[in-house]
Motif scaffolding. Structure first.
Motif, PDB file in Angstrom:
ATOM      1  N   GLY A 277      -9.579   4.253  -1.835  1.00  0.00           N
ATOM      2  CA  GLY A 277      -9.729   2.905  -2.381  1.00  0.00           C
ATOM      3  C   GLY A 277      -9.590   2.890  -3.892  1.00  0.00           C
ATOM      4  O   GLY A 277      -8.934   2.012  -4.466  1.00  0.00           O
TER       5      GLY A 277
ATOM      6  N   GLU B 109     -13.550   1.346   6.447  1.00  0.00           N
ATOM      7  CA  GLU B 109     -13.033   0.208   5.683  1.00  0.00           C
ATOM      8  C   GLU B 109     -14.021  -0.217   4.602  1.00  0.00           C
ATOM      9  O   GLU B 109     -13.626  -0.555   3.482  1.00  0.00           O
ATOM     10  N   ARG B 110     -15.320  -0.218   4.915  1.00  0.00           N
ATOM     11  CA  ARG B 110     -16.315  -0.602   3.914  1.00  0.00           C
ATOM     12  C   ARG B 110     -16.261   0.345   2.717  1.00  0.00           C
ATOM     13  O   ARG B 110     -16.387  -0.071   1.561  1.00  0.00           O
TER      14      ARG B 110
ATOM     15  N   VAL C  41      -4.901   0.163   5.923  1.00  0.00           N
ATOM     16  CA  VAL C  41      -5.988   0.837   6.645  1.00  0.00           C
ATOM     17  C   VAL C  41      -6.046   0.334   8.086  1.00  0.00           C
ATOM     18  O   VAL C  41      -6.204   1.115   9.038  1.00  0.00           O
ATOM     19  N   HIS C  42      -5.916  -0.985   8.266  1.00  0.00           N
ATOM     20  CA  HIS C  42      -5.922  -1.558   9.617  1.00  0.00           C
ATOM     21  C   HIS C  42      -4.780  -0.988  10.453  1.00  0.00           C
ATOM     22  O   HIS C  42      -4.958  -0.658  11.636  1.00  0.00           O
TER      23      HIS C  42
ATOM     24  N   LEU D 140      -6.180  -2.807   2.462  1.00  0.00           N
ATOM     25  CA  LEU D 140      -6.917  -2.905   3.725  1.00  0.00           C
ATOM     26  C   LEU D 140      -5.974  -3.147   4.898  1.00  0.00           C
ATOM     27  O   LEU D 140      -6.235  -2.697   6.009  1.00  0.00           O
ATOM     28  N   SER D 141      -4.870  -3.836   4.647  1.00  0.00           N
ATOM     29  CA  SER D 141      -3.888  -4.034   5.708  1.00  0.00           C
ATOM     30  C   SER D 141      -3.320  -2.697   6.156  1.00  0.00           C
ATOM     31  O   SER D 141      -3.125  -2.451   7.354  1.00  0.00           O
TER      32      SER D 141
ATOM     33  N   LEU E 284     -13.156  -0.226   0.528  1.00  0.00           N
ATOM     34  CA  LEU E 284     -13.388  -1.404  -0.300  1.00  0.00           C
ATOM     35  C   LEU E 284     -14.361  -1.097  -1.441  1.00  0.00           C
ATOM     36  O   LEU E 284     -14.154  -1.519  -2.585  1.00  0.00           O
TER      37      LEU E 284
ATOM     38  N   SER F 155       0.830  -1.201   0.000  1.00  0.00           N
ATOM     39  CA  SER F 155       0.000   0.000   0.000  1.00  0.00           C
ATOM     40  C   SER F 155       0.867   1.255   0.000  1.00  0.00           C
ATOM     41  O   SER F 155       0.413   2.335  -0.359  1.00  0.00           O
TER      42      SER F 155
END
Length: 382
Positions: free
Chosen positions: A75, A132-133, A92-93, A89-90, A136, A34
């Motif tokens: 995204g 996160e949604r 973002v986490h 997403l990793s 994505l 990312s």
């Protein structure tokens, strides 16, 4: 009183640029893939998301669609640059976890009761889930727009050609994309990450017989000829035509020129030969620092007058050491320019002999002045 403390804490989080830098660094460290996203773009998105989240928190209401516009764009930018969704997403986490850690530490330091802090963190966590949604959703939407099946084949081919053989076959016939082993091609790179602009550039080069796709986090490609017109706002750097065996070396050069152009805040199409000086100088940052400190150590970056002196000297060198042209470009009287140059000479020795600088002396002083100005005032963190 507790509500006031909480409100003050959230306002502080929303306006803290160091928090943005910390979160961006954590996200990029968590997911190296990312980190392909341009750092300036990532920072802008993170800053907007933190501000939107804090604003929604202070409204004491559930966040709405406008709060997640930047999440959608983030995204989409990841999809446009070929970052795998899992890697995105990793990241973002990683950023989300860092925000929670900082919020807990600052809440406790502010003396918030555990129950109040817990309620605040739960609300923040709900915002993180929605974030996160939306990342994505933005990714999937951009994927559909970018014709990902054929695009994936272009990415595989260009990775093989531009990053150098990695022990695997390209997996695609050159002829499928109009390339030949005997052909000569311009290598092209761009820092564009917006999906709409990425698609426009890919299509523009396809019409010229070229192949463009994300490679190593930058839109890159090969083309037998360059489009007659390109978006003046999109930074695009190209090399002269080279055989395919030299494509990887040309790609490295184009990337170096692209980075140099971005530092100089350039836009539009540029050939690597136009950027030769900037690219060569950008490759030696330590030497730039030595020159800055040795030649301009007497200047104080926090002193506005000293910054005026440096800016005047740069303009003077950029205009062939012509006093009249320098005065006109800065909207100053020639005597003001003459005075500033004299003061700079007294402080640093710049042009002290009263003669025009040679080409190499000009390069030395220009590079030192530019590096000094870009470094800006050095302020310590509280």
């Amino acid at each position: 009183m507790t509500a006031d403390v909480l409100t003050t804490l959230v306002h502080a989080l929303a306006g803290d640029p160091r928090l943005v830098d910390d979160v961006v660094a954590s996200a990029r460290a968590q997911s190296p893939e990312s980190a392909r996203l341009p750092s300036a773009e990532s920072r802008r998105h993170v800053a907007a998301l933190i501000t939107a989240g804090c604003t929604a928190f202070l409204r004491a209401a559930e966040p709405d669609d406008e709060d997640f516009a930047d999440a959608q764009r983030f995204g989409a930018a990841g999809a446009a640059l070929g970052v795998p969704v899992g890697a995105l997403l990793s990241g973002v986490h990683g950023g989300r976890s860092r925000v929670l850690e900082i919020a807990i530490a600052r809440g406790r330091a502010a003396g918030l009761p555990d129950d109040v802090l817990l309620q605040g963190l739960l609300r923040l966590d709900r915002y993180g889930n929605a974030l996160e949604r939306n990342v994505l959703d933005g990714y999937r939407t951009a994927e559909r727009q970018l014709d990902t099946d054929r695009r994936a084949a272009r990415i595989r081919l260009l990775r093989h050609l531009l990053l150098g053989p990695d022990g695997t076959e390209a997996g695609e016939d050159l002829g499928r994309f109009g390339l030949t082993a005997e052909g000569r091609y311009h290598c092209v790179v761009s820092d564009v990450s917006d999906p709409a602009r990425v698609r426009e550039l890919e299509q523009a080069f396809a019409r010229c017989g070229g192949v463009l796709a994300p490679v190593g986090g930058r839109l890159s490609g090969l083309t037998p000829r360059l489009p007659a017109r390109l978006d003046d706002q999109a930074l695009v750097v190209s090399t002269p035509p080279v055989p395919l065996k030299n494509a990887a070396a040309a790609h490295r050069l184009a990337l170096a020129a692209l980075d140099a152009a971005r530092v100089r805040r350039k836009a539009g199409p540029h050939g690597v030969t136009e950027l030769a000086g900037e690219t060569a100088l950008a490759g030696q940052p330590m030497l730039a620092g030595f020159l800055r400190d040795e030649l301009l150590g007497a200047l104080d970056p926090a002193d506005d007058f000293h910054r005026d002196l440096a800016g005047t000297a740069l303009a003077y060198l950029d205009r062939g050491q012509r006093l009249d042209l320098t005065a006109g470009s800065l909207h100053l009287h020639p005597n003001t320019v003459r005075y500033r140059l004299r003061r700079l000479a007294e402080l640093t020795g710049f042009g002290a002999a009263g003669e025009q600088l040679t080409v190499l002396e000009t390069v030395r002083w220009w590079w030192a002045l530019w590096a000094w100005r870009e470094a800006g005032p050095q302020t310590g963190l509280p």
